[in-house]
Design an enzyme around this catalytic site. Sequence first.
Site, mmCIF file in Angstrom:
data_model
loop_
_atom_site.group_PDB
_atom_site.id
_atom_site.type_symbol
_atom_site.label_atom_id
_atom_site.label_comp_id
_atom_site.label_asym_id
_atom_site.label_seq_id
_atom_site.Cartn_x
_atom_site.Cartn_y
_atom_site.Cartn_z
ATOM 1 N N THR A 152 0.824 -1.398 -0.059
ATOM 2 C CA THR A 152 -0.038 0.015 0.053
ATOM 3 C C THR A 152 0.958 1.342 -0.025
ATOM 4 O O THR A 152 2.128 1.172 -0.351
ATOM 5 C CB THR A 152 -0.868 0.074 0.979
ATOM 6 N N ASN A 153 0.280 2.322 0.214
ATOM 7 C CA ASN A 153 1.072 3.844 0.396
ATOM 8 C C ASN A 153 0.427 4.647 1.313
ATOM 9 O O ASN A 153 -0.317 4.254 2.118
ATOM 10 C CB ASN A 153 0.919 4.479 -1.005
ATOM 11 N N ARG A 154 1.050 5.663 1.635
ATOM 12 C CA ARG A 154 0.771 6.660 2.822
ATOM 13 C C ARG A 154 -0.357 7.518 2.758
ATOM 14 O O ARG A 154 -0.681 8.318 3.325
ATOM 15 C CB ARG A 154 1.925 7.406 3.017
#
Length: 425
Positions: free
Chosen positions: A225-227
């Site tokens: 995933t990412n932030r």
Amino acid sequence: MDGIGSPQGGSGSVAVVDRPKRVVLGVSGGIASYKAVEVCRRLVDSGVHVVPVLTRNATRFVGEITFSALASEPAITSLWNGREPIPHTRLGQAADLVVVVPATAGFLAHYANGFADDILEATLVATRAPVVVCPAMHTEMWEHPAVRDNIATLRRRGVHVIEPVEGRLAGSDSGAGRLADPADIVAVVMGLLERVTEPGDLAGVKVLVSAGGTREAIDPVRVITNRSSGKQGFAIAEVAVARGAAVTVVSTVEPRALRGIEVLRVETAAEMERAMYSLAPACDVVVMAAAVADFRPKLVADSKLSKADGVPEIVLEQTPDILAGLARRRRPGQVLVGFAAEAGGDVAVKAAAKMAAKGVDVMVANDVLAPGAGFDHDTNEVVIVGSGGEQATVGLSSKQEVAAAVLDMVVERLRAVGRAGQENS
Ligand code: PMT
């Protein structure tokens, strides 16, 4: 959808508020309270109807008679004035904007926590109008973590913060914390009031927004995933609703409680793609603020990968480009907005290239490595580019302010294709 226009739903023009704008000028008790007098005078001179609301501590610094003499109505200093039982709701409901000059550390703490103990706090809790706070205090107080947290909370809620500047403070001290120049405060207030002249410039418009980072499974317990927090996407939704739009958000994150927004939860790029493609045809505006994973594991293990089996080799494949797909499928007149997450360089040039490659109308470039901008911050700093060569720059501001600027360009686009009312018509 046809019939974009007046808040009543009829097609044609936007309704215009043809009366003096009404501003509640809140004054809390600090040495800079005397400068609120100049703000009051300048607002009145600009044609604004000013109602001063002073805390008890403010009256220790400046007399209420001074404000009463200069403002459009006598100053109000208490919830218990004996004349009306609930002055705060009348003030809050009737306000086009509330500005607090100065906002002391104590006031900010109370407001951030929703206190309604005096006339100013109660008015702020009772209003849905835009709120501007102008902090002023000693440097040590301005830099205190509690004050920083309270400012961040208020920004997250869409409150506009006019930051203090460096300069002379009370006594012989100087440093950060001096109230912004009254002329600058008035300029910001007048700019925000201009938007109030166009209530519902998105009335009748259907807006679809994506928010958050997608999560791509490696196995039943692990994801790539990412932030992305979804804050920028939800800020677009929140501001669009306030301007009259019907809004749906396709989100990978749990939404904050927001009135009037429909939310569809998804997790992966594939789920987001399906949701966006099925909802977009009914929408006038589509905004891809989500950070969609560019790559996902080609194969998802059906049981938890174990260390005992050694380090797994994860083969990735590209995800579908949802935004490009939306552009290919878009219906005539639909406005398509993308966000470009760039890491340094000339973000406007890079965003314009992405805009052309993906075939969208508006691209919002953010430098996700710049301080206070991009992923998970409450603030952002963007350059908005339009396919017609338009360009707007928004310096470090709340994500709601960025949203407002993006939607301004969207409204121009809708007007150009005759799908939103003309200004002041
Ligand atoms: O959510 P926050 O914490 O508030 O952070 C906000 C944000 C930084 C995520 C937001 O401002 C932002 O920049 N969103 C876009 C992130 C991104 O994916 O940028 P990109 O340059 O990789 O992609 C360009 C556009 O294509 C984006 O609109 C993206 O949604 C879209 N895209 C990308 C890949 C893909 N497979 N499908 C897409 O539709």
